[in-house]
Design an enzyme around this catalytic site. Structure first.
Site, PDB file in Angstrom:
ATOM      1  N   ASP A 170       0.779  -1.236   0.000  1.00 25.83           N
ATOM      2  CA  ASP A 170       0.000   0.000   0.000  1.00 25.83           C
ATOM      3  C   ASP A 170       0.810   1.286   0.000  1.00 25.83           C
ATOM      4  O   ASP A 170       0.273   2.363   0.213  1.00 25.83           O
ATOM      5  CB  ASP A 170      -0.984   0.011   1.172  1.00 25.83           C
ATOM      6  CG  ASP A 170      -0.298  -0.178   2.511  1.00 25.83           C
ATOM      7  OD1 ASP A 170       0.943  -0.170   2.542  1.00 25.83           O
ATOM      8  OD2 ASP A 170      -0.998  -0.330   3.521  1.00 25.83           O
ATOM      9  N   ASP A 194       1.691   6.259   0.966  1.00 28.75           N
ATOM     10  CA  ASP A 194       0.853   6.102   2.145  1.00 28.75           C
ATOM     11  C   ASP A 194       1.633   6.641   3.347  1.00 28.75           C
ATOM     12  O   ASP A 194       2.158   7.739   3.294  1.00 28.75           O
ATOM     13  CB  ASP A 194       0.436   4.645   2.314  1.00 28.75           C
ATOM     14  CG  ASP A 194      -0.756   4.480   3.251  1.00 28.75           C
ATOM     15  OD1 ASP A 194      -1.370   5.487   3.616  1.00 28.75           O
ATOM     16  OD2 ASP A 194      -1.065   3.336   3.624  1.00 28.75           O
ATOM     17  N   ASP A 198       4.330   2.411   9.518  1.00 32.97           N
ATOM     18  CA  ASP A 198       3.117   1.907  10.161  1.00 32.97           C
ATOM     19  C   ASP A 198       3.455   0.695  11.019  1.00 32.97           C
ATOM     20  O   ASP A 198       4.171  -0.215  10.566  1.00 32.97           O
ATOM     21  CB  ASP A 198       2.070   1.486   9.129  1.00 32.97           C
ATOM     22  CG  ASP A 198       1.395   2.675   8.454  1.00 32.97           C
ATOM     23  OD1 ASP A 198       1.825   3.815   8.690  1.00 32.97           O
ATOM     24  OD2 ASP A 198       0.451   2.450   7.680  1.00 32.97           O
ATOM     25  N   ARG A 250       0.449  12.768  12.461  1.00 32.02           N
ATOM     26  CA  ARG A 250       0.817  11.403  12.851  1.00 32.02           C
ATOM     27  C   ARG A 250       2.286  11.296  13.275  1.00 32.02           C
ATOM     28  O   ARG A 250       3.093  10.636  12.624  1.00 32.02           O
ATOM     29  CB  ARG A 250       0.531  10.405  11.728  1.00 32.02           C
ATOM     30  CG  ARG A 250      -0.936  10.303  11.378  1.00 32.02           C
ATOM     31  CD  ARG A 250      -1.206   9.148  10.431  1.00 32.02           C
ATOM     32  NE  ARG A 250      -2.625   9.029  10.129  1.00 32.02           N
ATOM     33  CZ  ARG A 250      -3.159   8.053   9.392  1.00 32.02           C
ATOM     34  NH1 ARG A 250      -2.379   7.116   8.887  1.00 32.02           N
ATOM     35  NH2 ARG A 250      -4.459   8.016   9.168  1.00 32.02           N
TER      36      ARG A 250
END
Length: 372
Positions: A170, A194, A198, A250
């Site tokens: 992704d 993206d 993560d 983030r």
């Protein structure tokens, strides 16, 4: 007078040879002096050793926080990448993909500077270290790195950038999925389709340290989705990183789990710095927050849930430094200090020292035979 001078010298000597002060004042050039650039506890563990290149696996002893147990490939031999080529169907010896897909533990190094463009995501298997020290390694302009259903992985000293979407991947820089005992240290992240990094879907026991994140919308996500209940067991340490310039949000965003966000440098986020949803616990400690100039974005925190329940989430600030009008909105009463197991805790520097402690975040230009 002579006895007074001797007493003063003795007190100074005792102070500046203590382990805690040494960790924060140790020079890049191997001397602990008042004017020397400080090293954080991770860097002080190995950068003073001029023989680091012949004792690479010693790095595995230097992690702190929840990812302290990450062994990487320290129990295996050195594997050297000699070619930047990538063959997905039949990886050839000497390539990075061949190394990361082997079943046995490996400590992976690089023969020279390399720019690696992957044909599909690079799935790093258990008990591997990717060690970019001594050379300049860049992975980007295609799919990038995943750590899926793996344990004991260390990634150190590489640049990950311009990562792209492809079937089954992704577009993250590094995606940690259903994995544990992972340490990502001294890497550079920028401009991915993206997120830059993560940690999702039941991953835990992770430390993210000494990295530099720039030029992107979404920096670090911890937790897969609000509905993924298993992420309540997630434990992540985010320490000694530099966030910005050029980041929107983030840093990190947290769902359900626990994040110890400590001694990081924040350079003018564009929306918010630390956010979350689904009742995460966040302990922000001795970070250095420099707010953007726009007054509507000076708040460090953002709760994605506007309901009254969000006011009970345990988000706390402890000894953080706030510059240019930055402010942190706590909630949930007293903070929850990190529930570290034996050996995971580490000394936390005052927030005012963070700019110096994080000055060498990102890949280092180490030279074999010299302190780094």
């Amino acid at each position: 007078m002579a006895s007074l001078v001797l007493l003063t010298f003795s007190l100074l000597f005792a102070t500046f040879t203590s382990p805690l002060v040494d960790a924060f004042n140790y020079s890049t050039y191997g001397n602990s002096t008042l004017g020397a650039p400080p090293l954080n506890p991770i860097d002080a563990c190995w950068r003073r050793d001029p023989k680091w290149s012949t004792n690479r696996q010693a790095l595995a002893k230097c992690a702190v926080g929840f990812g302290k147990g990450a062994l990487g490939g320290s129990r295996g031999p050195i594997y050297m990448v000699t070619s930047p080529a990538d063959d997905l169907g039949s990886p050839k010896p000497g390539t990075l993909r061949f190394g990361v897909t082997q079943r046995n533990p490996l400590w992976i190094t690089f023969a020279r500077d390399m720019v690696i463009v992957l044909k599909n995501e690079l799935a790093v298997t258990s008990h591997k270290t990717i060690d970019g020290r001594g050379v300049k390694v860049s992975i980007g302009n295609g799919p990038c790195i995943s750590i899926k259903r793996a344990t004991n992985v260390i990634i150190h000293g590489i640049s990950v950038h311009n990562c792209k979407l492809k079937k089954g991947f992704d577009g993250d820089g590094i995606r940690v999925y259903q994995s544990s005992n992972v340490w990502i240290d001294h890497c550079h992240f920028a401009r991915c389709q993206d997120g830059l990094l993560d940690v999702v879907t039941s991953s835990t026991a992770v430390t993210i340290s000494n990295n530099r994140f720039i030029d992107h919308v979404k920096a670090v996500l911890l937790g897969h989705s609000d509905k993924h209940m298993a992420d309540k067991n997630m434990r992540v340490t985010v320490a000694f990183n530099v966030f910005g310039p050029g980041l929107r949000e983030r840093m990190p965003r947290v769902r359900r789990g626990y994040a110890h966000v400590v001694n990081n440098m924040y350079n003018k986020w564009n929306l918010y710095a630390i956010g979350g949803s689904a009742n995460p616990t966040i302990f922000s400690e001795a970070n250095h927050f420099v707010a953007p100039d726009r007054k509507e974005h000076k708040e460090v925190t953002k709760r994605m849930d506007k309901s009254p329940a969000a006011k009970s989430w345990k988000w706390s600030t402890n000894r953080d430094v706030f510059i240019n009008g930055a402010f942190f909105v706590p909630s949930g009463g007293p903070g929850v200090p990190p529930p570290y197991a034996a050996g995971q805790a580490f000394p936390v520097a005052p927030g005012g020292q963070v700019p110096a402690l994080t000055a060498s975040a990102g890949p280092l230009r180490c030279v074999p035979g010299r302190v780094c």
